[in-house]
Design an enzyme around this catalytic site. Sequence first.
Site, PDB file in Angstrom:
ATOM      1  N   THR A 174      -4.794  -5.741   5.074  1.00  0.00           N
ATOM      2  CA  THR A 174      -5.003  -6.549   3.898  1.00  0.00           C
ATOM      3  C   THR A 174      -5.375  -8.010   4.264  1.00  0.00           C
ATOM      4  O   THR A 174      -5.298  -8.435   5.361  1.00  0.00           O
ATOM      5  CB  THR A 174      -3.396  -6.647   3.182  1.00  0.00           C
ATOM      6  OG1 THR A 174      -3.204  -5.396   2.991  1.00  0.00           O
ATOM      7  CG2 THR A 174      -3.308  -7.539   2.108  1.00  0.00           C
ATOM      8  N   ARG A 202      -1.465   5.813  -4.884  1.00  0.00           N
ATOM      9  CA  ARG A 202      -0.537   5.102  -4.033  1.00  0.00           C
ATOM     10  C   ARG A 202      -0.759   3.509  -4.414  1.00  0.00           C
ATOM     11  O   ARG A 202      -1.833   2.925  -4.086  1.00  0.00           O
ATOM     12  CB  ARG A 202      -0.481   5.400  -2.493  1.00  0.00           C
ATOM     13  CG  ARG A 202       0.374   4.465  -1.729  1.00  0.00           C
ATOM     14  CD  ARG A 202      -0.106   3.377  -0.905  1.00  0.00           C
ATOM     15  NE  ARG A 202       0.515   2.849  -0.171  1.00  0.00           N
ATOM     16  CZ  ARG A 202       0.377   1.520   0.509  1.00  0.00           C
ATOM     17  NH1 ARG A 202      -0.869   1.153   0.272  1.00  0.00           N
ATOM     18  NH2 ARG A 202       1.168   1.103   1.241  1.00  0.00           N
ATOM     19  N   VAL A 203       0.207   2.825  -4.583  1.00  0.00           N
ATOM     20  CA  VAL A 203       0.234   1.341  -4.766  1.00  0.00           C
ATOM     21  C   VAL A 203       1.074   0.692  -3.775  1.00  0.00           C
ATOM     22  O   VAL A 203       2.583   0.919  -3.411  1.00  0.00           O
ATOM     23  CB  VAL A 203       0.480   0.870  -6.044  1.00  0.00           C
ATOM     24  CG1 VAL A 203       0.426  -0.646  -6.139  1.00  0.00           C
ATOM     25  CG2 VAL A 203      -0.428   1.439  -7.167  1.00  0.00           C
ATOM     26  N   GLY A 204       0.538  -0.289  -2.667  1.00  0.00           N
ATOM     27  CA  GLY A 204       1.618  -0.830  -1.845  1.00  0.00           C
ATOM     28  C   GLY A 204       2.075  -2.089  -2.266  1.00  0.00           C
ATOM     29  O   GLY A 204       2.088  -2.505  -3.538  1.00  0.00           O
ATOM     30  N   ASP A 205       2.389  -3.021  -1.351  1.00  0.00           N
ATOM     31  CA  ASP A 205       3.180  -4.205  -1.775  1.00  0.00           C
ATOM     32  C   ASP A 205       2.419  -5.459  -2.125  1.00  0.00           C
ATOM     33  O   ASP A 205       2.824  -6.163  -2.988  1.00  0.00           O
ATOM     34  CB  ASP A 205       3.966  -4.632  -0.430  1.00  0.00           C
ATOM     35  CG  ASP A 205       2.927  -5.095   0.548  1.00  0.00           C
ATOM     36  OD1 ASP A 205       1.959  -4.331   1.062  1.00  0.00           O
ATOM     37  OD2 ASP A 205       2.758  -6.413   1.138  1.00  0.00           O
ATOM     38  N   THR A 225       1.216  -8.747   4.648  1.00  0.00           N
ATOM     39  CA  THR A 225       0.404  -7.686   5.218  1.00  0.00           C
ATOM     40  C   THR A 225       1.360  -6.657   6.101  1.00  0.00           C
ATOM     41  O   THR A 225       2.174  -7.085   6.713  1.00  0.00           O
ATOM     42  CB  THR A 225      -0.941  -8.126   6.126  1.00  0.00           C
ATOM     43  OG1 THR A 225      -1.407  -7.007   6.739  1.00  0.00           O
ATOM     44  CG2 THR A 225      -0.374  -9.239   7.046  1.00  0.00           C
TER      45      THR A 225
HETATM   46  N1  ASP Z   1       0.195  -4.189   2.741  1.00  0.00           N
HETATM   47  C1  ASP Z   1      -0.977  -3.199   2.879  1.00  0.00           C
HETATM   48  C2  ASP Z   1      -0.382  -1.988   2.023  1.00  0.00           C
HETATM   49  O1  ASP Z   1       0.728  -1.301   2.349  1.00  0.00           O
HETATM   50  C3  ASP Z   1      -1.600  -2.696   4.174  1.00  0.00           C
HETATM   51  C4  ASP Z   1      -1.683  -3.851   4.921  1.00  0.00           C
HETATM   52  O2  ASP Z   1      -1.488  -4.922   4.893  1.00  0.00           O
HETATM   53  O3  ASP Z   1      -2.158  -3.550   6.156  1.00  0.00           O
HETATM   54  O4  ASP Z   1      -1.310  -1.671   1.038  1.00  0.00           O
END
Ligand code: ASP
Length: 328
Positions: A174, A202-205, A225
């Site tokens: 990220t 899918r949705v992340g943080d 991240t």
């Molecule tokens: N945090 C991001 C997600 O889970 C991926 C990442 O930062 O590597 O979508």
Amino acid sequence: MKKFAIAIHGGAESVKPSELDKEKEEKYREGLAAALKAGYEVLEKGGTALDAVEAAVMSMEENPAFNAGRGSSLTQRGEVEFDSAIMDGKTLRAGAVGAIRYVKHPISLAKVILQKCDHALLVGSGAEEFALRQKLELMDPEYFVTPEKDKAWRDKQQKGLKKKHEMVGSMADTVGAVALDMDGNLAAATSTGGLTDKMKGRVGDSPVIGGGTFANNEVCAVSCTGEGEVIMRGVLAHEVYAMLKYGRESLQAAAEKAVHLHDDLLQGDKGLIAMDTEGNAAFAFNTGFMKRGFWQAEGEPFVALWEDEKENPAAPAKKKKKTAKAKK
Ligand code: ASP
């Protein structure tokens, strides 16, 4: 001179020096330096922290070396889907998007949502339609898919879809930024293509306010991240804020404690950047590698990848010594 500062990240990953070729390392350093400059220039001219974090993130969204916008990781279906969020520490307004496509700069869509929408988080086709109505720049899906990511996806298809996360190259990275402007306002922004090989939808943080992105003028701004599922369950960005506000930790201690919060239950790659009301920055990660940068008014830009690049980014700017030559 009024204080201002920006810190950025281009993602934390578990990678060893032997696994990263020199050319790629150079691309990361150049990309970080360019993004820092883009954000710093906004602040230097008296611009807002909100505009500065957007500018820094836009620079990395356009750079195929990073997993945001162009160059993003591909889903199981071989497509890109972006998550992004931006938060204004002055107003506590936020804008976020999840699982969107076509938008060249997902961070700018998040900012338009912050500024013009009654809602804070839009996902999928609704967010895309809003981008269309707001006349944001849209691109063909091919624009976002780099040859490297396409090859990795095809290799994976050939091998079969049995093993999860065996993609060649990075699993994720990220991008994010936090900034303090001359008026004492803090802002945070995060943008991502998400985890490689993620499910469609899918949705992340990153777009979860308090999870991967948070800003509050009274205390700090944070961008995370790492493995989104873990970060959002720990609500890590807000955890940094809470430790500073109620726990009276130092900025670096709060950042590190957040990354190691419930290490037994919240296992996975985790990293974050944080900035306090004085423009100090903290970097914390459990991966040994996080692309990162920092630039404070009157200081020198700082860019690093590996954990042992020890230069203290929060140290006060060194005054340039007058040399004999300079006196002439
Ligand atoms: N945090 C991001 C997600 O889970 C991926 C990442 O930062 O590597 O979508």
